[in-house]
Design a protein around this motif. Sequence first.
Motif, PDB file in Angstrom:
ATOM      1  N   MET A 264       3.348   1.015   1.434  1.00  0.00           N
ATOM      2  CA  MET A 264       3.416  -0.304   0.913  1.00  0.00           C
ATOM      3  C   MET A 264       4.235  -1.195   1.819  1.00  0.00           C
ATOM      4  SD  MET A 264       2.429   0.060  -2.735  1.00  0.00           S
ATOM      5  CE  MET A 264       2.724  -1.440  -3.258  1.00  0.00           C
ATOM      6  N   ASN A 265       3.660  -1.583   2.847  1.00  0.00           N
ATOM      7  CA  ASN A 265       4.292  -2.507   3.774  1.00  0.00           C
ATOM      8  C   ASN A 265       4.023  -3.934   3.323  1.00  0.00           C
ATOM      9  OD1 ASN A 265       5.136  -0.408   5.312  1.00  0.00           O
ATOM     10  ND2 ASN A 265       3.386  -0.454   6.692  1.00  0.00           N
ATOM     11  N   PRO A 266       5.018  -4.818   3.505  1.00  0.00           N
ATOM     12  CA  PRO A 266       4.789  -6.222   3.149  1.00  0.00           C
ATOM     13  C   PRO A 266       3.779  -6.835   4.115  1.00  0.00           C
ATOM     14  CG  PRO A 266       6.951  -5.962   4.155  1.00  0.00           C
ATOM     15  CD  PRO A 266       6.376  -4.581   3.979  1.00  0.00           C
ATOM     16  N   PRO A 267       3.116  -7.896   3.693  1.00  0.00           N
ATOM     17  CA  PRO A 267       2.121  -8.519   4.569  1.00  0.00           C
ATOM     18  C   PRO A 267       2.799  -9.070   5.818  1.00  0.00           C
ATOM     19  CG  PRO A 267       2.459  -9.838   2.601  1.00  0.00           C
ATOM     20  CD  PRO A 267       3.226  -8.576   2.409  1.00  0.00           C
ATOM     21  N   PRO A 268       2.194  -8.983   6.959  1.00  0.00           N
ATOM     22  CA  PRO A 268       2.814  -9.478   8.201  1.00  0.00           C
ATOM     23  C   PRO A 268       2.933 -11.000   8.175  1.00  0.00           C
ATOM     24  CG  PRO A 268       0.575  -8.753   8.605  1.00  0.00           C
ATOM     25  CD  PRO A 268       0.871  -8.400   7.186  1.00  0.00           C
ATOM     26  N   ASP A 269       4.011 -11.459   8.827  1.00  0.00           N
ATOM     27  CA  ASP A 269       4.284 -12.901   8.894  1.00  0.00           C
ATOM     28  C   ASP A 269       3.887 -13.438  10.257  1.00  0.00           C
ATOM     29  OD1 ASP A 269       5.343 -12.930   6.319  1.00  0.00           O
ATOM     30  OD2 ASP A 269       7.352 -12.434   7.027  1.00  0.00           O
ATOM     31  N   ASP A 270       2.681 -13.169  10.663  1.00  0.00           N
ATOM     32  CA  ASP A 270       2.231 -13.623  11.976  1.00  0.00           C
ATOM     33  C   ASP A 270       2.144 -15.134  12.056  1.00  0.00           C
ATOM     34  OD1 ASP A 270       2.102 -11.064  12.853  1.00  0.00           O
ATOM     35  OD2 ASP A 270      -0.017 -10.794  12.293  1.00  0.00           O
ATOM     36  N   ASP A 271       1.776 -15.789  10.965  1.00  0.00           N
ATOM     37  CA  ASP A 271       1.673 -17.247  11.007  1.00  0.00           C
ATOM     38  C   ASP A 271       3.053 -17.889  11.180  1.00  0.00           C
ATOM     39  OD1 ASP A 271       2.419 -16.341   8.531  1.00  0.00           O
ATOM     40  OD2 ASP A 271       1.330 -17.894   7.412  1.00  0.00           O
ATOM     41  N   LEU A 272       4.114 -17.327  10.529  1.00  0.00           N
ATOM     42  CA  LEU A 272       5.472 -17.853  10.723  1.00  0.00           C
ATOM     43  C   LEU A 272       5.955 -17.608  12.145  1.00  0.00           C
ATOM     44  CD1 LEU A 272       7.431 -16.965   7.459  1.00  0.00           C
ATOM     45  CD2 LEU A 272       6.946 -19.198   8.371  1.00  0.00           C
ATOM     46  N   ARG A 273       5.665 -16.464  12.685  1.00  0.00           N
ATOM     47  CA  ARG A 273       6.093 -16.167  14.049  1.00  0.00           C
ATOM     48  C   ARG A 273       5.431 -17.122  15.039  1.00  0.00           C
ATOM     49  NH1 ARG A 273       6.566  -9.593  14.266  1.00  0.00           N
ATOM     50  NH2 ARG A 273       7.822  -9.490  12.378  1.00  0.00           N
ATOM     51  N   ALA A 274       4.209 -17.475  14.820  1.00  0.00           N
ATOM     52  CA  ALA A 274       3.527 -18.420  15.702  1.00  0.00           C
ATOM     53  C   ALA A 274       4.163 -19.803  15.612  1.00  0.00           C
ATOM     54  CB  ALA A 274       2.039 -18.483  15.351  1.00  0.00           C
ATOM     55  N   ILE A 275       4.529 -20.218  14.388  1.00  0.00           N
ATOM     56  CA  ILE A 275       5.173 -21.538  14.212  1.00  0.00           C
ATOM     57  C   ILE A 275       6.525 -21.563  14.922  1.00  0.00           C
ATOM     58  CG2 ILE A 275       6.192 -23.067  12.495  1.00  0.00           C
ATOM     59  CD1 ILE A 275       3.957 -22.185  10.576  1.00  0.00           C
ATOM     60  N   PHE A 276       7.330 -20.489  14.756  1.00  0.00           N
ATOM     61  CA  PHE A 276       8.643 -20.455  15.404  1.00  0.00           C
ATOM     62  C   PHE A 276       8.518 -20.382  16.920  1.00  0.00           C
ATOM     63  CE2 PHE A 276      10.402 -18.822  11.250  1.00  0.00           C
ATOM     64  CZ  PHE A 276      11.158 -19.958  10.994  1.00  0.00           C
ATOM     65  N   ALA A 277       7.537 -19.669  17.442  1.00  0.00           N
ATOM     66  CA  ALA A 277       7.339 -19.600  18.892  1.00  0.00           C
ATOM     67  C   ALA A 277       6.957 -20.977  19.422  1.00  0.00           C
ATOM     68  CB  ALA A 277       6.259 -18.572  19.226  1.00  0.00           C
ATOM     69  N   HIS A 278       6.137 -21.689  18.716  1.00  0.00           N
ATOM     70  CA  HIS A 278       5.759 -23.045  19.137  1.00  0.00           C
ATOM     71  C   HIS A 278       6.979 -23.968  19.130  1.00  0.00           C
ATOM     72  CE1 HIS A 278       4.236 -27.142  18.542  1.00  0.00           C
ATOM     73  NE2 HIS A 278       3.245 -26.752  19.355  1.00  0.00           N
ATOM     74  N   GLN A 279       7.817 -23.843  18.120  1.00  0.00           N
ATOM     75  CA  GLN A 279       9.021 -24.676  18.047  1.00  0.00           C
ATOM     76  C   GLN A 279       9.989 -24.364  19.188  1.00  0.00           C
ATOM     77  OE1 GLN A 279       9.355 -27.133  15.790  1.00  0.00           O
ATOM     78  NE2 GLN A 279      11.199 -27.720  16.917  1.00  0.00           N
ATOM     79  N   ARG A 280      10.133 -23.093  19.553  1.00  0.00           N
ATOM     80  CA  ARG A 280      11.003 -22.735  20.681  1.00  0.00           C
ATOM     81  C   ARG A 280      10.480 -23.302  21.982  1.00  0.00           C
ATOM     82  NH1 ARG A 280      11.692 -17.696  18.035  1.00  0.00           N
ATOM     83  NH2 ARG A 280       9.911 -16.846  19.138  1.00  0.00           N
ATOM     84  N   ARG A 281       9.162 -23.284  22.182  1.00  0.00           N
ATOM     85  CA  ARG A 281       8.605 -23.870  23.409  1.00  0.00           C
ATOM     86  C   ARG A 281       8.854 -25.374  23.467  1.00  0.00           C
ATOM     87  NH1 ARG A 281       4.449 -20.197  22.299  1.00  0.00           N
ATOM     88  NH2 ARG A 281       3.272 -21.799  21.163  1.00  0.00           N
ATOM     89  N   CYS A 282       8.697 -26.053  22.320  1.00  0.00           N
ATOM     90  CA  CYS A 282       8.944 -27.509  22.291  1.00  0.00           C
ATOM     91  C   CYS A 282      10.407 -27.816  22.573  1.00  0.00           C
ATOM     92  CB  CYS A 282       8.522 -28.084  20.936  1.00  0.00           C
ATOM     93  SG  CYS A 282       6.745 -28.098  20.661  1.00  0.00           S
ATOM     94  N   ASP A 283      11.310 -27.018  21.995  1.00  0.00           N
ATOM     95  CA  ASP A 283      12.735 -27.234  22.245  1.00  0.00           C
ATOM     96  C   ASP A 283      13.083 -26.992  23.710  1.00  0.00           C
ATOM     97  OD1 ASP A 283      13.216 -27.910  19.636  1.00  0.00           O
ATOM     98  OD2 ASP A 283      13.997 -25.933  19.045  1.00  0.00           O
ATOM     99  N   HIS A 284      12.486 -25.986  24.299  1.00  0.00           N
ATOM    100  CA  HIS A 284      12.756 -25.678  25.693  1.00  0.00           C
ATOM    101  C   HIS A 284      12.253 -26.794  26.611  1.00  0.00           C
ATOM    102  CE1 HIS A 284      13.665 -23.192  29.124  1.00  0.00           C
ATOM    103  NE2 HIS A 284      12.425 -23.363  29.591  1.00  0.00           N
ATOM    104  N   GLU A 285      11.128 -27.394  26.286  1.00  0.00           N
ATOM    105  CA  GLU A 285      10.586 -28.479  27.104  1.00  0.00           C
ATOM    106  C   GLU A 285      11.402 -29.759  26.946  1.00  0.00           C
ATOM    107  OE1 GLU A 285       6.604 -28.795  25.720  1.00  0.00           O
ATOM    108  OE2 GLU A 285       5.962 -26.911  26.658  1.00  0.00           O
TER     109      GLU A 285
END
Length: 115
Positions: free
Chosen positions: A1-22
């Motif tokens: 019983m693994n919780p559902p993966p949070d791939d959509d949240l990880r994608a949002i946070f990765a996008h935010q880190r790229r914007c902050d870095h730029e």
Amino acid sequence: MNPPPDDDLRAIFAHQRRCDHEDAPAWRDELLRAPMKQSSHARRWIPVALATACIVFAALFFTHSPPTEPKLSEVLPPLFDSPPAELFASLEPSFTTFEAPSDFLLPTHLNIHIP
């Protein structure tokens, strides 16, 4: 019983880190080592502030002088205008000296007076 993966949240946070870095400014280490410039604007106002403080202090000091007290001789004139007389003449004999009412009946050699 693994919780559902949070791939959509990880994608949002990765996008935010790229914007902050730029958008972040470039790191310039030489600005940290350079001496800080003194603003001449602040130095110009120091004498003006000191002069204003001195004027305010002088105004408060000279306008708030305490009222002069009258002389003691003017406040208590009856003390100094009394007629000359024997000191403590109006006082009764002291309570510490006791003379019995029958002392006049004693012979003189038995009548002891202690000053």
